[in-house]
Design an enzyme around this catalytic site. Structure first.
Site, PDB file in Angstrom:
ATOM      1  N   SER A   1       0.822  -1.215   0.000  1.00 51.30           N
ATOM      2  CA  SER A   1       0.000   0.000   0.000  1.00 51.30           C
ATOM      3  C   SER A   1       0.853   1.261   0.000  1.00 51.30           C
ATOM      4  O   SER A   1       0.362   2.343  -0.323  1.00 51.30           O
ATOM      5  CB  SER A   1      -0.941   0.008   1.209  1.00 51.30           C
TER       6      SER A   1
ATOM      7  N   ASP B   1      -4.067   3.210  14.794  1.00 56.80           N
ATOM      8  CA  ASP B   1      -4.634   1.914  14.408  1.00 56.80           C
ATOM      9  C   ASP B   1      -4.553   0.969  15.595  1.00 56.80           C
ATOM     10  O   ASP B   1      -3.538   0.940  16.302  1.00 56.80           O
ATOM     11  CB  ASP B   1      -3.889   1.312  13.211  1.00 56.80           C
TER      12      ASP B   1
ATOM     13  N   ASP C   1      -9.357   4.653  18.193  1.00 60.02           N
ATOM     14  CA  ASP C   1     -10.322   4.674  17.095  1.00 60.02           C
ATOM     15  C   ASP C   1      -9.999   5.834  16.145  1.00 60.02           C
ATOM     16  O   ASP C   1      -9.971   6.998  16.558  1.00 60.02           O
ATOM     17  CB  ASP C   1     -11.734   4.841  17.663  1.00 60.02           C
TER      18      ASP C   1
ATOM     19  N   LYS D   1     -13.235   4.117  -0.842  1.00 60.26           N
ATOM     20  CA  LYS D   1     -13.503   2.773  -1.336  1.00 60.26           C
ATOM     21  C   LYS D   1     -14.888   2.770  -1.994  1.00 60.26           C
ATOM     22  O   LYS D   1     -15.894   3.046  -1.337  1.00 60.26           O
ATOM     23  CB  LYS D   1     -13.476   1.764  -0.189  1.00 60.26           C
TER      24      LYS D   1
END
Length: 359
Positions: A193, A245, A265, A310
């Site tokens: 990524s 994360d 979060d 996405k």
């Protein structure tokens, strides 16, 4: 028209499977110039052709169509008529088709769709390109040295017998063959990524903009950082990164002094002080990501952001415009002028990558 090339259509390259989206934005782009026409596209072929209803009107306005206004196109070309060649002599039909186009052109690129059939043409290109270049030079259509400001000549082949001659205009095109940046995977990056962000920094900003906007010593936040591909890219440019994360980071990032890893979060975290950059590659509904990122900038928590949306399997073009509307509403309510650029990158899949920055 530059180089006396007479275009009869538009040709764009795209990711196979995204022909409907590329077609939709071609129709949108041309209609903004008062042009009408129809698109020709085949599913999973990796390109779309737009044919004008009025060729004269199209030729007058063609140079006004901007590549940087397209999201799904990897390249924008002004195209001529299709050429059919024989198996024994391919040079002569190409030269005949180009006889009415004066040139000279900056250089010659032979290209194909980003498909398995297209890739199979690479050995043919290696054999054929030198022969065609020599013939074009003899006719004064190709100089010995490339001229950066001249149109580039593209021959787009769907097989060994059929191609379409096209040109791209300087300052209004991709500078990579087939519109695909060739990036090498860093050996110590924790995930592939990292290439998404590397490509985004190359495609969504000019070299000058990148030097001005991203500098060593700046502070950044990476939402949904694990395993750390995007964080790695920022750290290697000298930025201090807060990686958000609940999952673990990998490789050299674990002990890197420029990285602070917080297991919290990503939708709830906000920094104590504003940061220079916010990046985000979280898997979530695109509208939720759009609102999240725009909120950071509108509230003054970040100056600029790069993030992925996405896309759903259906109505992807509509979903992007919905997200654009959400971002615009948030930024307008904050009274904040902004820059928004969106592009489907080569290293993207079912997504687009966005740059949002305060002006």
């Amino acid at each position: 028209m530059a180089a006396n090339f007479i275009p009869v259509s538009l040709l764009v390259y795209c990711r196979p499977g995204f022909e409907p989206e590329a077609a939709a934005e071609l129709i949108e782009l041309t209609s903004m110039q008062g042009l009408t026409g129809q698109v020709k596209a085949v599913a999973n072929e990796g390109f779309v052709q737009w044919l004008p209803a009025d060729r004269n009107a199209f030729q007058r306005h063609a140079s006004r169509l901007r590549f940087d206004e397209l999201m799904f196109a990897r390249q924008l070309l002004l195209a001529g008529d299709w050429i059919e060649t024989g198996e024994q002599d391919r040079v002569t039909p190409v030269l005949n088709a180009l006889a009415g186009h004066a040139g000279p052109f900056a250089e010659l690129w032979l290209e194909s769709p980003d498909t398995n059939d297209g890739k199979a043409l690479s050995s043919f290109f290696k054999r054929f390109q030198p022969k065609l270049e020599d013939a074009l030079r003899q006719r004064g259509k190709l100089p010995e040295t490339a001229g950066a400001n001249r149109p580039r000549l593209h021959l787009f082949w769907v097989d060994k017998q059929h191609c379409i001659p096209s040109i791209s205009l300087a300052g209004n095109r991709s500078e990579w063959p087939m519109g695909i940046p060739r990036l090498k995977m860093p050996h110590d990056a924790p995930s592939r990524s990292t290439l998404k962000l590397a490509e985004a920094l190359t495609v969504l900003m000019s070299d000058t903009e990148l030097r001005e906007r991203m500098r060593a010593g700046q502070r950044a936040v990476d939402l949904g950082a694990a395993p750390g591909g995007w964080t790695w890219q920022l750290v290697n440019r000298g930025l201090r990164v807060t990686a958000i994360d609940n999952g673990p980071l990998k490789g050299s990032l674990v002990d890197d002094p420029l990285v602070q890893h917080l297991r919290v979060d990503g939708f709830k975290f906000r920094p104590k002080k504003p940061v220079d950059w916010l990046v985000c590659d979280m898997v979530e509904k695109p509208s939720r990501i759009a609102q999240l990122i725009a909120g950071w900038l509108a509230d003054g928590d970040a100056r600029q952001a790069i993030f992925n949306l996405k896309l759903p399997m259906k109505k992807r073009f509509d979903e992007i415009h919905k997200c654009i509307g959400l971002i615009d509403n948030i930024m307008q309510r904050a009274g904040m002028p902004y820059l928004l650029r969106i592009r489907q990158l080569y290293h993207d899949r079912e997504e687009v990558t966005c740059l949002l920055a305060r002006r």
